[in-house]
Design an enzyme around this catalytic site. Sequence first.
Site, PDB file in Angstrom:
ATOM      1  CE  LYS A   1      -4.307  -2.037   1.285  1.00  0.00           C
ATOM      2  NZ  LYS A   1      -5.258  -2.364   2.326  1.00  0.00           N
TER       3      LYS A   1
ATOM      4  NE  ARG B   1      -7.475  -8.307   1.128  1.00  0.00           N
ATOM      5  CZ  ARG B   1      -7.083  -7.583   0.089  1.00  0.00           C
ATOM      6  NH1 ARG B   1      -6.057  -6.766   0.202  1.00  0.00           N
ATOM      7  NH2 ARG B   1      -7.741  -7.649  -1.060  1.00  0.00           N
TER       8      ARG B   1
HETATM    9  N1  HH2 Z   1      -7.396  -3.883   1.027  1.00  0.00           N
HETATM   10  C1  HH2 Z   1      -7.745  -3.913  -0.275  1.00  0.00           C
HETATM   11  C2  HH2 Z   1      -8.884  -4.645  -0.682  1.00  0.00           C
HETATM   12  N2  HH2 Z   1      -9.630  -5.324   0.206  1.00  0.00           N
HETATM   13  N3  HH2 Z   1     -10.033  -6.012   2.427  1.00  0.00           N
HETATM   14  C3  HH2 Z   1      -9.703  -5.994   3.724  1.00  0.00           C
HETATM   15  N4  HH2 Z   1     -10.434  -6.666   4.627  1.00  0.00           N
HETATM   16  N5  HH2 Z   1      -8.607  -5.295   4.183  1.00  0.00           N
HETATM   17  C4  HH2 Z   1      -7.811  -4.580   3.339  1.00  0.00           C
HETATM   18  O1  HH2 Z   1      -6.830  -3.936   3.813  1.00  0.00           O
HETATM   19  C5  HH2 Z   1      -8.147  -4.570   1.945  1.00  0.00           C
HETATM   20  C6  HH2 Z   1      -9.288  -5.311   1.526  1.00  0.00           C
HETATM   21  C7  HH2 Z   1      -6.922  -3.195  -1.288  1.00  0.00           C
HETATM   22  O2  HH2 Z   1      -5.893  -4.000  -1.783  1.00  0.00           O
HETATM   23  P1  HH2 Z   1      -5.963  -4.797  -3.159  1.00  0.00           P
HETATM   24  O3  HH2 Z   1      -7.014  -5.856  -3.096  1.00  0.00           O
HETATM   25  O4  HH2 Z   1      -4.609  -5.284  -3.491  1.00  0.00           O
HETATM   26  O5  HH2 Z   1      -6.302  -3.691  -4.224  1.00  0.00           O
HETATM   27  P2  HH2 Z   1      -7.615  -3.314  -5.014  1.00  0.00           P
HETATM   28  O6  HH2 Z   1      -8.664  -2.969  -4.029  1.00  0.00           O
HETATM   29  O7  HH2 Z   1      -7.193  -2.125  -5.849  1.00  0.00           O
HETATM   30  O8  HH2 Z   1      -8.025  -4.481  -5.843  1.00  0.00           O
END
Ligand code: HH2
Length: 272
Positions: free
Chosen positions: A217, A251
């Site tokens: 992030k 995660r």
């Molecule tokens: N972060 C993201 C998405 N979902 N869910 C939870 N519970 N906690 C988090 O910190 C979280 C989440 C963002 O990361 P990523 O899935 O890599 O990116 P994107 O939302 O752009 O697909």
Amino acid sequence: MNLVSLATLLARARPLVMGILNVTPDSFSDGGRFLDPANAIEQARRLVADGADILDIGAESTRPYGNAAPVSSEEEIRRLTPVLPAAAELGVPVSIDTMKAGVAAWALDRGASIINDVWGLQRDRGMARLAAERIAPVIIMHNREKADPSLDIMADIAAYFARSLGIATGAGLSRQLVVLDPGIGFGKTAEQSLIAIARLRELQAFGLPLLVGASRKRFIAKVSPAPADQRLGGSIAAHLLAVANGAAIVRTHDVAETIQALRVAAAINGVR
Ligand code: HH2
């Protein structure tokens, strides 16, 4: 997955590692890489082979501040259709990362067993009802439309969790099915994301398992500039400190490296 099996999963004597699979064209660090179903399933297999305890599958980027293109339920389901049922056959629980109750219901019907709601049951009110009906574990994540640097972020997170838990129990969902997540990078300044990890222990007052998702992030780049795909060191540092401060689940996009780091940290703690 019911109440007993969430407890069983969390009873393992080590932090759990949730592997991320984004079936999206626009996720911030891996957008487009796994939109092709064959690539996505191969990545799911790799995450499981690397030791993921849970697979978190999302088909809508949740990039903060409205940077992500909104996706309809139909489009989310279209992206998930060739991937989620196959991923659910890999022997680890699948969580569905969606803010829409309709998509979550579809996924629960096809093998997902955990709901991961980045709006903490507060956006789609059907979500709490669905979780209660299916007795499905829910990850309640803190979120805000916009960061406010003047906020006491821990107080804001605690008030938000209290609101979400009120919605959960009001719908008949047992508290014991809830995992709390401070939402690193969501509606927070970089400093507030650092604070949420540094003061994570304060959230143990809720008596519920805590999840932290710091992987790749932007707050990492604020501390030590690097593009999203070169933030592994910062992600691991954040996750180790999150676990030291009480996280039960982390995660991550990088399961093998995270497990290695967690094992070494646990071994060092173990010889003290
Ligand atoms: N972060 C993201 C998405 N979902 N869910 C939870 N519970 N906690 C988090 O910190 C979280 C989440 C963002 O990361 P990523 O899935 O890599 O990116 P994107 O939302 O752009 O697909």
